[in-house]
Design an enzyme around this catalytic site. Structure first.
Site, PDB file in Angstrom:
ATOM      1  N   GLU A 151      37.107  38.292  44.038  1.00 49.70           N
ATOM      2  CA  GLU A 151      36.625  37.780  42.755  1.00 49.70           C
ATOM      3  C   GLU A 151      35.096  37.869  42.835  1.00 49.70           C
ATOM      4  O   GLU A 151      34.485  38.703  42.194  1.00 49.70           O
ATOM      5  CB  GLU A 151      37.114  36.336  42.540  1.00 49.70           C
ATOM      6  CG  GLU A 151      36.668  35.717  41.220  1.00 49.70           C
ATOM      7  CD  GLU A 151      37.002  34.214  41.131  1.00 49.70           C
ATOM      8  OE1 GLU A 151      37.243  33.574  42.175  1.00 49.70           O
ATOM      9  OE2 GLU A 151      36.964  33.678  39.997  1.00 49.70           O
ATOM     10  N   HIS A 180      45.065  26.277  38.707  1.00 52.43           N
ATOM     11  CA  HIS A 180      44.566  25.143  39.507  1.00 52.43           C
ATOM     12  C   HIS A 180      44.920  23.851  38.775  1.00 52.43           C
ATOM     13  O   HIS A 180      44.559  23.678  37.609  1.00 52.43           O
ATOM     14  CB  HIS A 180      43.059  25.250  39.700  1.00 52.43           C
ATOM     15  CG  HIS A 180      42.662  26.465  40.481  1.00 52.43           C
ATOM     16  ND1 HIS A 180      42.422  26.437  41.835  1.00 52.43           N
ATOM     17  CD2 HIS A 180      42.499  27.761  40.107  1.00 52.43           C
ATOM     18  CE1 HIS A 180      42.116  27.652  42.261  1.00 52.43           C
ATOM     19  NE2 HIS A 180      42.154  28.476  41.235  1.00 52.43           N
ATOM     20  N   HIS A 223      42.428  33.304  47.501  1.00 47.58           N
ATOM     21  CA  HIS A 223      41.446  33.891  46.590  1.00 47.58           C
ATOM     22  C   HIS A 223      40.604  34.926  47.346  1.00 47.58           C
ATOM     23  O   HIS A 223      40.046  34.613  48.397  1.00 47.58           O
ATOM     24  CB  HIS A 223      40.489  32.823  46.060  1.00 47.58           C
ATOM     25  CG  HIS A 223      41.070  31.963  44.983  1.00 47.58           C
ATOM     26  ND1 HIS A 223      42.147  31.158  45.166  1.00 47.58           N
ATOM     27  CD2 HIS A 223      40.681  31.780  43.684  1.00 47.58           C
ATOM     28  CE1 HIS A 223      42.414  30.512  44.041  1.00 47.58           C
ATOM     29  NE2 HIS A 223      41.547  30.872  43.115  1.00 47.58           N
ATOM     30  N   ASP A 239      44.023  30.592  35.494  1.00 48.65           N
ATOM     31  CA  ASP A 239      43.084  30.026  36.475  1.00 48.65           C
ATOM     32  C   ASP A 239      42.761  28.547  36.184  1.00 48.65           C
ATOM     33  O   ASP A 239      43.321  27.661  36.805  1.00 48.65           O
ATOM     34  CB  ASP A 239      41.804  30.874  36.521  1.00 48.65           C
ATOM     35  CG  ASP A 239      41.174  30.957  37.901  1.00 48.65           C
ATOM     36  OD1 ASP A 239      41.768  30.452  38.855  1.00 48.65           O
ATOM     37  OD2 ASP A 239      40.082  31.549  38.014  1.00 48.65           O
ATOM     38  N   ASP A 240      41.830  28.312  35.269  1.00 49.22           N
ATOM     39  CA  ASP A 240      41.421  26.947  34.885  1.00 49.22           C
ATOM     40  C   ASP A 240      41.225  26.965  33.363  1.00 49.22           C
ATOM     41  O   ASP A 240      40.088  27.008  32.877  1.00 49.22           O
ATOM     42  CB  ASP A 240      40.090  26.578  35.568  1.00 49.22           C
ATOM     43  CG  ASP A 240      40.115  26.806  37.074  1.00 49.22           C
ATOM     44  OD1 ASP A 240      40.552  25.902  37.804  1.00 49.22           O
ATOM     45  OD2 ASP A 240      39.715  27.909  37.507  1.00 49.22           O
ATOM     46  N   HIS A 256      49.027  31.476  38.878  1.00 47.70           N
ATOM     47  CA  HIS A 256      47.698  31.103  39.394  1.00 47.70           C
ATOM     48  C   HIS A 256      47.046  30.106  38.442  1.00 47.70           C
ATOM     49  O   HIS A 256      46.382  30.487  37.472  1.00 47.70           O
ATOM     50  CB  HIS A 256      46.845  32.363  39.549  1.00 47.70           C
ATOM     51  CG  HIS A 256      45.532  32.151  40.233  1.00 47.70           C
ATOM     52  ND1 HIS A 256      45.186  32.768  41.424  1.00 47.70           N
ATOM     53  CD2 HIS A 256      44.459  31.376  39.921  1.00 47.70           C
ATOM     54  CE1 HIS A 256      43.972  32.396  41.795  1.00 47.70           C
ATOM     55  NE2 HIS A 256      43.494  31.557  40.890  1.00 47.70           N
TER      56      HIS A 256
HETATM   57  N1  HPA Z   1      38.330  29.944  41.810  1.00 50.15           N
HETATM   58  C1  HPA Z   1      38.140  29.530  43.056  1.00 50.15           C
HETATM   59  N2  HPA Z   1      38.298  28.293  43.424  1.00 50.15           N
HETATM   60  C2  HPA Z   1      38.666  27.397  42.519  1.00 50.15           C
HETATM   61  C3  HPA Z   1      38.852  27.751  41.214  1.00 50.15           C
HETATM   62  C4  HPA Z   1      38.689  29.092  40.843  1.00 50.15           C
HETATM   63  O1  HPA Z   1      38.864  29.466  39.671  1.00 50.15           O
HETATM   64  N3  HPA Z   1      39.228  26.650  40.542  1.00 50.15           N
HETATM   65  C5  HPA Z   1      39.249  25.662  41.435  1.00 50.15           C
HETATM   66  N4  HPA Z   1      38.906  26.106  42.633  1.00 50.15           N
HETATM   67 ZN    ZN Z   2      41.664  30.472  40.998  1.00 50.38          ZN
END
Ligand code: HPA
Ligand code: ZN
Length: 328
Positions: free
Chosen positions: A195, A14, A192, A273-274, A12
């Protein structure tokens, strides 16, 4: 070997969200675009909450405007992932940010990204596969365009379809057409949920879209029946603890439900994630989880086996990556 040194699988990530701030600043400089508003004085990304994070993310994407930009980005992020011990990665790629949903443009971006992935595999020994994602707050019509791009490029390298973006907008079921289109093209599905949405959003993801993996999904912990359902259906969660802590879902790693979910029998995996946005890396995630829950090498090896089994690659690739895990 410490837990942080283990070889890792990440499911996961991005693609644009993995861009180091210095990389985006350099592109902004080259293109004479003023992006100073999205950076703090220490050079890191500046955001207040999830909605603001998404707008900073989209602002950073303003300078990622050509296949060549994505070629450079792909090399940069794979070098960084490999330096953190990642041997197999799946990244989320959005036609929205790669040509705006136009199929011919998307194919050009994809060619550049795959070229960079081949180079990174040779240089750094990391394998990449792509999961095309639609963006929830761009709406179901735009998602159909993304699904069409995904279906037309499905194969050995584009192996999945999913959805990111703002969970507060619309419902999972609004995107059924896009997910069915992707499924019919042979793509594996994730979205997703759970969250910022509650447990019901995870139930919707599984029941309305038929996904086999859920991005985050951690708020399932609030509903014991749902936890059982996830176990029964064999759903894998792509858990991103550091992201959840920075975005305020849980106060710290020790309060994160990943250990409870794992102990209840849910298939959990760990991702970033990021990472530059959330000041994390795969090494750091492992270190923090080890410190919070006392997890040892065997626990992380089991986590990686779960991730490998849930990876959207073909069986030949899975066998090759398995060897990497065993021999590293
Ligand atoms: N969550 C949801 N959408 C997203 C994310 C994230 O961390 N990063 C880029 N789009
Ligand atoms: Zn994500």
């Amino acid at each position: 070997m410490t837990v942080a040194d283990l070889p890792k699988i990440e499911l996961h990530l991005h693609h644009e969200g993995a861009a180091p701030p210095a990389f985006i600043r350099q592109l902004a400089h080259e293109k004479r675009v003023d992006l100073s508003r999205i950076f703090k004085s220490d050079g890191s990304y500046d955001f207040r909450n999830f909605a603001h994070f998404l707008s900073v993310y989209e602002a950073a994407c303003e300078v990622l405007k050509s296949p060549e930009d994505f070629r450079r980005l792909t090399l940069a992020i794979l070098e960084e992932s490999a330096a953190n011990g990642v041997v197999y990665s799946e990244t989320f790629l959005s036609p929205d940010f790669c040509g705006g949903g136009d199929l011919l443009a998307w194919k050009d971006y994809l060619t550049a990204i795959q070229d960079a992935a081949d180079e990174a595999e040779r240089k750094f020994g990391i394998t990449l596969r792509g999961v095309v994602t639609c963006v929830r707050h761009f709406g179901p019509e735009q998602a159909k365009r993304s699904a069409h791009c995904a279906a037309e490029t499905a194969g050995e390298w584009i192996t999945g379809f999913g959805m990111g973006g703002n969970e507060a907008v619309g419902a999972q079921g609004d995107f059924k057409w896009a997910f069915e289109c992707a499924r019919e093209a042979g793509l594996r599905l994730t979205t997703h949920a759970g969250e910022f949405g509650g447990p019901e959003s995870v139930r919707d993801a599984v029941r309305d879209l038929g996904v086999e993996r859920v991005g985050h999904g951690v708020r399932a912990i609030e509903d014991p029946d749902l936890v059982h359902e996830l176990v029964d259906r064999g759903i894998t969660l792509e858990v991103c603890p550091g992201s959840n802590v920075v975005l305020g879902l849980f106060p710290d790693f020790a309060a994160h439900p990943i250990a409870k979910l794992r102990d209840a029998g849910v298939k959990v995996t760990v991702s970033t994630d990021d990472p530059p946005f959330f000041h994390t890396t795969m090494r750091r995630e492992y270190e923090m989880l080890g410190a919070a829950f006392g997890w040892q090498v065997e626990d992380f090896a089991a986590l990686n086996e779960t991730a490998l089994n849930a990876a959207f690659c073909d069986e030949e690739t899975r066998a090759r990556v398995k060897k990497r895990l065993e021999t590293s």
